[in-house]
Motif scaffolding. Structure first.
Motif, PDB file in Angstrom:
ATOM      1  N   GLY A 182       1.014  -1.396  -0.070  1.00  0.00           N
ATOM      2  CA  GLY A 182      -0.127   0.135  -0.158  1.00  0.00           C
ATOM      3  C   GLY A 182       1.018   1.018   0.026  1.00  0.00           C
ATOM      4  N   ASP A 183       1.465   1.591  -1.130  1.00  0.00           N
ATOM      5  CA  ASP A 183       2.285   2.690  -1.319  1.00  0.00           C
ATOM      6  C   ASP A 183       3.441   2.820  -0.435  1.00  0.00           C
ATOM      7  N   CYS A 184       4.089   1.692  -0.333  1.00  0.00           N
ATOM      8  CA  CYS A 184       5.123   1.552   0.724  1.00  0.00           C
ATOM      9  C   CYS A 184       6.095   0.708  -0.269  1.00  0.00           C
ATOM     10  N   LEU A 185       6.825   1.006  -1.621  1.00  0.00           N
ATOM     11  CA  LEU A 185       7.467   0.224  -2.356  1.00  0.00           C
ATOM     12  C   LEU A 185       8.943  -0.016  -1.778  1.00  0.00           C
ATOM     13  N   GLU A 186       9.569   1.009  -0.973  1.00  0.00           N
ATOM     14  CA  GLU A 186      10.756   0.627  -0.468  1.00  0.00           C
ATOM     15  C   GLU A 186      10.829  -0.571   0.531  1.00  0.00           C
ATOM     16  N   ASP A 187       9.814  -0.624   1.354  1.00  0.00           N
ATOM     17  CA  ASP A 187       9.687  -1.694   2.170  1.00  0.00           C
ATOM     18  C   ASP A 187       9.412  -3.103   1.556  1.00  0.00           C
ATOM     19  N   ALA A 188       8.603  -2.985   0.457  1.00  0.00           N
ATOM     20  CA  ALA A 188       8.534  -4.247  -0.435  1.00  0.00           C
ATOM     21  C   ALA A 188       9.868  -4.593  -1.176  1.00  0.00           C
TER      22      ALA A 188
END
Length: 294
Positions: free
Chosen positions: A241-247
């Motif tokens: 949910g709009d947390c690409l860096e965590d992904a």
């Protein structure tokens, strides 16, 4: 390739719109409402995922609506008129009434199209877990499997699609009735991050909690060690949910620890995102079982 039937699904697969177009997979859209306006979940074509989550982060609420039987009749009819049978992979019946609506529509269409079939399979899955199941079904279809063979494979293997996720905002779980207000407040104050999965009934179920976001991401990777099979030969899906860096951080851990050869990262769409909130991070892979509390 078997083209005697059409493989279809709904927008909760959370796969890229480009993938659906390139592979000719029709899908029906669930809908969501923000500030009195209703939008179709069309895999980010109308409203970008970033725009949606920016509005959620700013405090705007979003409510969702399932697909009704009449909408399914409209969706299925053109394929039946072309003389095609339909295999429809539905968003989990444990999370939405859309599956039931699809079953009703299939029954309604029998009289008008007695020589055609609409087979509805309950994925018992959500987001890219449903998407992972769909991609396996597409491979079987492209290899020449019949509608019945693909449907049987889906029903036999759907509970091997493991879903594990964490959320950033505990108040979304509170609003969804999965956490008390007191627990949401206390957990937020001390940095508690819940761990959840989709169980064998296709419902969300809490399975643990850890301190801090990094701890939650590492815990997601730990579930792969406990439940994954042949990880060095799998394509793993991660939605966010709009947390690409965590992904991407999670993907790097999986490649390092388990030598996963291919990982697809894509946003959680607005229907599931309406309930999970900005910052949700989810992991999907094939496992021996879906697991639960250890």
């Amino acid at each position: 390739m078997s083209d005697s039937f059409v493989l279809t699904t709904d927008s909760c697969v959370d796969l890229p719109a480009s993938y659906m177009r390139e592979n000719n997979i029709p899908f029906v859209s669930l809908s969501y409402t923000m500030s009195g306006l209703t939008y179709l979940d069309d895999l980010g074509e109308t409203m970008s995922d970033r725009a949606f989550y920016s509005r959620i982060k700013a405090g705007e609420e979003s409510t969702t609506t399932q697909v009704n039987p009449g909408q399914y009749v409209d969706f299925f009819t053109p394929f039946l008129q072309e003389g095609k049978d339909i295999l429809y992979l539905a968003f989990s019946s444990g999370l939405s009434g859309s599956h039931g609506s699809a079953v009703i529509a299939a029954e309604m269409l029998k009289e008008k199209f007695p020589d055609r079939r609409v087979v509805v399979v309950d994925s018992l899955s959500a987001s890219m877990g449903q998407g992972l199941l769909l991609t396996h079904a597409l491979t079987l279809k492209n290899d020449g499997a019949t509608l019945d063979e693909v449907a049987r494979w889906l029903e036999a293997n759907r509970l091997h699609m493991c879903h594990f996720f964490t959320v950033n905002d505990l108040f979304h779980l509170y609003r969804g009735g999965r956490l008390s207000k007191g627990s949401a407040i206390l957990g937020s104050l001390i940095g508690i991050k819940p761990l959840l999965h989709v169980d064998n009934n296709g419902r969300l179920a809490p399975i643990g909690k850890v301190r801090g976001r990094t701890g939650a991401i590492n815990a997601l990777a730990d579930f792969v060690e406990k439940h994954g099979v042949n990880m060095d030969r799998q394509t793993v899906y991660i939605s966010h949910g709009d947390c690409l860096e965590d992904a991407e951080f999670l993907a790097a851990i999986l490649k390092r620890r388990f030598r996963v050869p291919k990982i697809l990262i894509n946003p959680v769409g607005p229907v599931i995102g309406s309930h999970a909130g900005q910052g949700v991070l989810a992991l999907f892979f094939v496992g021996g079982s879906r697991g639960g509390k250890d």
